[in-house]
Design a protein around this motif. Structure first.
Motif, PDB file in Angstrom:
ATOM      1  N   ASP A   1      12.577 -53.384  12.086  1.00  0.00           N
ATOM      2  CA  ASP A   1      12.438 -52.242  11.178  1.00  0.00           C
ATOM      3  C   ASP A   1      11.506 -51.201  11.796  1.00  0.00           C
ATOM      4  OD1 ASP A   1      11.847 -50.474   9.025  1.00  0.00           O
ATOM      5  OD2 ASP A   1      12.308 -52.055   7.596  1.00  0.00           O
ATOM      6  N   GLU A   2      11.918 -49.936  11.763  1.00  0.00           N
ATOM      7  CA  GLU A   2      11.129 -48.844  12.341  1.00  0.00           C
ATOM      8  C   GLU A   2       9.824 -48.591  11.587  1.00  0.00           C
ATOM      9  OE1 GLU A   2      11.620 -46.800  15.097  1.00  0.00           O
ATOM     10  OE2 GLU A   2      13.039 -48.376  15.614  1.00  0.00           O
ATOM     11  N   ARG A   3       9.727 -49.070  10.356  1.00  0.00           N
ATOM     12  CA  ARG A   3       8.537 -48.824   9.538  1.00  0.00           C
ATOM     13  C   ARG A   3       7.297 -49.464  10.135  1.00  0.00           C
ATOM     14  NH1 ARG A   3       8.310 -51.230   4.998  1.00  0.00           N
ATOM     15  NH2 ARG A   3       7.186 -49.661   3.780  1.00  0.00           N
ATOM     16  N   VAL A   4       7.467 -50.484  10.958  1.00  0.00           N
ATOM     17  CA  VAL A   4       6.300 -51.200  11.492  1.00  0.00           C
ATOM     18  C   VAL A   4       5.456 -50.339  12.421  1.00  0.00           C
ATOM     19  CG1 VAL A   4       7.473 -53.427  11.304  1.00  0.00           C
ATOM     20  CG2 VAL A   4       7.580 -52.167  13.452  1.00  0.00           C
ATOM     21  N   LYS A   5       6.030 -49.251  12.926  1.00  0.00           N
ATOM     22  CA  LYS A   5       5.294 -48.385  13.847  1.00  0.00           C
ATOM     23  C   LYS A   5       4.156 -47.642  13.142  1.00  0.00           C
ATOM     24  CE  LYS A   5       9.256 -47.696  16.927  1.00  0.00           C
ATOM     25  NZ  LYS A   5      10.206 -46.707  17.513  1.00  0.00           N
ATOM     26  N   ASN A   6       4.277 -47.508  11.823  1.00  0.00           N
ATOM     27  CA  ASN A   6       3.239 -46.816  11.049  1.00  0.00           C
ATOM     28  C   ASN A   6       2.583 -47.819  10.105  1.00  0.00           C
ATOM     29  OD1 ASN A   6       1.591 -45.128   9.604  1.00  0.00           O
ATOM     30  ND2 ASN A   6       3.215 -43.805   8.837  1.00  0.00           N
ATOM     31  N   ILE A   7       1.361 -48.219  10.442  1.00  0.00           N
ATOM     32  CA  ILE A   7       0.675 -49.250   9.657  1.00  0.00           C
ATOM     33  C   ILE A   7       0.412 -48.802   8.221  1.00  0.00           C
ATOM     34  CG2 ILE A   7      -1.695 -48.542  10.233  1.00  0.00           C
ATOM     35  CD1 ILE A   7      -2.344 -51.545  10.557  1.00  0.00           C
ATOM     36  N   ALA A   8       0.388 -47.487   8.000  1.00  0.00           N
ATOM     37  CA  ALA A   8       0.128 -46.966   6.660  1.00  0.00           C
ATOM     38  C   ALA A   8       1.215 -47.389   5.674  1.00  0.00           C
ATOM     39  CB  ALA A   8       0.011 -45.444   6.687  1.00  0.00           C
ATOM     40  N   ASN A   9       2.405 -47.719   6.183  1.00  0.00           N
ATOM     41  CA  ASN A   9       3.491 -48.177   5.310  1.00  0.00           C
ATOM     42  C   ASN A   9       3.183 -49.502   4.637  1.00  0.00           C
ATOM     43  OD1 ASN A   9       5.200 -45.966   5.840  1.00  0.00           O
ATOM     44  ND2 ASN A   9       5.980 -46.918   7.720  1.00  0.00           N
ATOM     45  N   TYR A  10       2.178 -50.198   5.148  1.00  0.00           N
ATOM     46  CA  TYR A  10       1.857 -51.524   4.625  1.00  0.00           C
ATOM     47  C   TYR A  10       0.492 -51.563   3.936  1.00  0.00           C
ATOM     48  CZ  TYR A  10       5.856 -52.474   7.504  1.00  0.00           C
ATOM     49  OH  TYR A  10       7.113 -52.436   8.037  1.00  0.00           O
ATOM     50  N   ILE A  11      -0.028 -50.382   3.635  1.00  0.00           N
ATOM     51  CA  ILE A  11      -1.282 -50.267   2.890  1.00  0.00           C
ATOM     52  C   ILE A  11      -0.946 -49.990   1.424  1.00  0.00           C
ATOM     53  CG2 ILE A  11      -3.430 -48.992   2.594  1.00  0.00           C
ATOM     54  CD1 ILE A  11      -3.442 -50.548   5.154  1.00  0.00           C
ATOM     55  N   LYS A  12      -1.354 -50.889   0.555  1.00  0.00           N
ATOM     56  CA  LYS A  12      -1.135 -50.703  -0.880  1.00  0.00           C
ATOM     57  C   LYS A  12      -2.419 -50.161  -1.514  1.00  0.00           C
ATOM     58  CE  LYS A  12      -0.021 -53.118  -5.181  1.00  0.00           C
ATOM     59  NZ  LYS A  12       0.230 -54.443  -5.814  1.00  0.00           N
ATOM     60  N   ARG A  13      -2.322 -48.987  -2.095  1.00  0.00           N
ATOM     61  CA  ARG A  13      -3.506 -48.339  -2.669  1.00  0.00           C
ATOM     62  C   ARG A  13      -3.955 -49.029  -3.950  1.00  0.00           C
ATOM     63  NH1 ARG A  13      -2.580 -41.794  -1.937  1.00  0.00           N
ATOM     64  NH2 ARG A  13      -2.137 -41.854   0.307  1.00  0.00           N
ATOM     65  N   GLY A  14      -5.276 -49.170  -4.092  1.00  0.00           N
ATOM     66  CA  GLY A  14      -5.849 -49.765  -5.293  1.00  0.00           C
ATOM     67  C   GLY A  14      -6.243 -48.697  -6.307  1.00  0.00           C
ATOM     68  N   LYS A  15      -6.809 -49.141  -7.416  1.00  0.00           N
ATOM     69  CA  LYS A  15      -7.157 -48.229  -8.509  1.00  0.00           C
ATOM     70  C   LYS A  15      -8.269 -47.258  -8.120  1.00  0.00           C
ATOM     71  CE  LYS A  15      -4.191 -49.848 -11.462  1.00  0.00           C
ATOM     72  NZ  LYS A  15      -3.057 -49.029 -11.941  1.00  0.00           N
ATOM     73  N   LEU A  16      -9.233 -47.696  -7.296  1.00  0.00           N
ATOM     74  CA  LEU A  16     -10.292 -46.774  -6.871  1.00  0.00           C
ATOM     75  C   LEU A  16      -9.717 -45.709  -5.951  1.00  0.00           C
ATOM     76  CD1 LEU A  16     -12.201 -49.022  -8.036  1.00  0.00           C
ATOM     77  CD2 LEU A  16     -13.813 -48.346  -6.257  1.00  0.00           C
ATOM     78  N   TRP A  17      -8.830 -46.091  -5.059  1.00  0.00           N
ATOM     79  CA  TRP A  17      -8.176 -45.115  -4.185  1.00  0.00           C
ATOM     80  C   TRP A  17      -7.425 -44.091  -5.035  1.00  0.00           C
ATOM     81  CZ3 TRP A  17      -5.929 -46.705   1.160  1.00  0.00           C
ATOM     82  CH2 TRP A  17      -5.392 -45.579   1.813  1.00  0.00           C
ATOM     83  N   GLU A  18      -6.714 -44.590  -6.037  1.00  0.00           N
ATOM     84  CA  GLU A  18      -5.965 -43.707  -6.934  1.00  0.00           C
ATOM     85  C   GLU A  18      -6.893 -42.741  -7.661  1.00  0.00           C
ATOM     86  OE1 GLU A  18      -3.067 -44.197 -10.863  1.00  0.00           O
ATOM     87  OE2 GLU A  18      -3.449 -45.929  -9.559  1.00  0.00           O
TER      88      GLU A  18
END
Length: 281
Positions: free
Chosen positions: A85-102
Motif C-alpha cells: 500500500d502506498e499509504r505507508v510512505k507517509n507515517i502521518a496516515n497512521y497517526i490517530k488524533r486524540g481529544k487534546l489534539w482535537e
C-alpha cells in the motif's frame, strides 16, 4: 467569555464564580461532588452558554494519557507495507488524533471535558501535567509540535474515588459542587418540570431528603435520580396524597426503584417498615 448559567442548568453563584475564575486564569477547572450532581452536564452547559464547541473525553479504567494526545498504529502500517500500500510512505496516515489534539487545533476556542479522571491509573493525571500546562505536545513519529491555537476551556470531573497528585492539583482551579439544598433543588425540578403541582413537588422533595437522611444508607439518591422519580410519578399520575401517607406498611415510597439502587438499601427500608409495624401494635 463569561458563564452566567443557562435556562436548562441551575448554577449556584459559587459555581459561576469558579467557572469564570478558571476561564480568566486559563487553568483547568477541577470539579468534584457526589455522582449525579451535574458535573458532566456542567461542561455541556458552559459550552452552550459560551457558544463554544464541546469536545468530550470520557475516561475509563483502561484509558492512558497518551490516547488523549495521539496514537501511532504501527500494526496497520506494517500490514499495509506487506500489501504494498502506498499509504505507508507517509507515517502521518497512521497517526490517530486524540481529544487534546482535537481541542488544541480547533478553529474556535472549545470546551474540553475530561470526564471522571479518577477512574484511570494514578499516573494518568501526572502524564498530562505539561500538556495541560503548556497547551502543547510533541509528535515524535512526525517531528511536529502541536500547540493550542485557541487555549481551550478545560473542565475535569472527579467522583473522588482516589486522591489526585498534588502537582496536578496545583495546576487546577478547584470547585466542589455541594449537594443542592431544598430551595436549589426546587429550582432544578422546576427547570425540568415547569408547572408541576406544588403539592406533588413538596411531598416528593420531603420524601427524597428524608431518604437521604436515613442512617446506614449505602447509596444516597442523587439529583438525577430524583428527576427520574418525579418523571415516573407524573407519568403514573400518582396523587400527592399517596406520598403523604404515614402508614408504616408504606414506608417505602412508590416506584422506589428510581431512588434506591441496591438490595441492601431496599432491605434497610423493609426492616424499618417491620419495626414501625411492630411498634405500632
Amino acid at each position: 467569555m463569561r458563564f452566567t448559567g443557562t435556562k436548562d442548568y441551575v448554577a449556584t453563584e459559587d459555581l459561576r464564580v469558579a467557572v469564570n475564575a478558571a476561564i480568566v486564569l486559563q487553568r483547568p477547572l477541577l470539579v468534584k461532588g457526589e455522582p449525579g450532581t451535574g458535573k458532566t452536564v456542567l461542561a455541556k452547559e458552559v459550552a452552550r452558554a459560551l457558544g463554544a464547541p464541546l469536545i468530550e473525553w470520557h475516561v475509563k479504567s483502561t484509558t492512558k494519557a497518551q490516547q488523549g494526545l495521539y496514537e501511532y498504529d504501527a500494526v496497520s502500517r506494517l500490514r499495509d507495507g506487506q500489501l504494498g500500500d502506498e499509504r505507508v510512505k507517509n507515517i502521518a496516515n497512521y497517526i490517530k488524533r486524540g481529544k487534546l489534539w482535537e481541542a488544541f487545533t480547533a478553529p474556535v476556542r472549545p470546551v474540553l471535558l475530561i470526564d471522571e479522571i479518577d477512574k484511570a491509573d494514578i499516573e494518568f493525571p501526572n502524564d498530562l501535567l505539561l500538556e495541560l500546562d503548556r497547551m502543547e505536545f510533541h509528535v515524535y513519529e512526525t517531528g511536529e509540535t502541536i500547540r493550542a491555537e485557541n487555549r481551550p476551556v478545560v473542565i475535569i470531573t472527579s467522583n473522588n474515588e482516589k486522591d489526585l497528585p498534588d502537582a496536578f492539583l496545583r495546576r487546577c482551579f478547584f470547585h466542589y459542587i455541594k449537594f443542592p439544598d431544598a430551595g436549589t433543588m426546587t429550582e432544578i425540578v422546576d427547570v425540568h418540570f415547569p408547572g408541576l403541582k406544588s403539592r406533588l413537588l413538596d411531598e416528593a422533595l420531603r420524601i427524597f431528603f428524608d431518604l437521604r437522611d436515613v442512617p446506614g444508607l449505602k447509596k444516597k439518591p442523587s439529583t438525577s435520580e430524583l428527576l427520574d422519580w418525579i418523571k415516573l410519578l407524573v407519568s403514573e399520575d400518582i396523587d400527592p396524597s399517596v406520598l403523604k401517607e404515614k402508614d408504616a406498611k408504606k414506608i417505602i415510597p412508590p416506584l422506589h426503584g428510581a431512588l434506591l439502587k441496591n438490595e441492601q438499601d431496599v432491605h434497610l427500608f423493609e426492616r424499618l417498615a417491620f419495626l414501625a409495624r411492630r411498634e405500632g401494635r
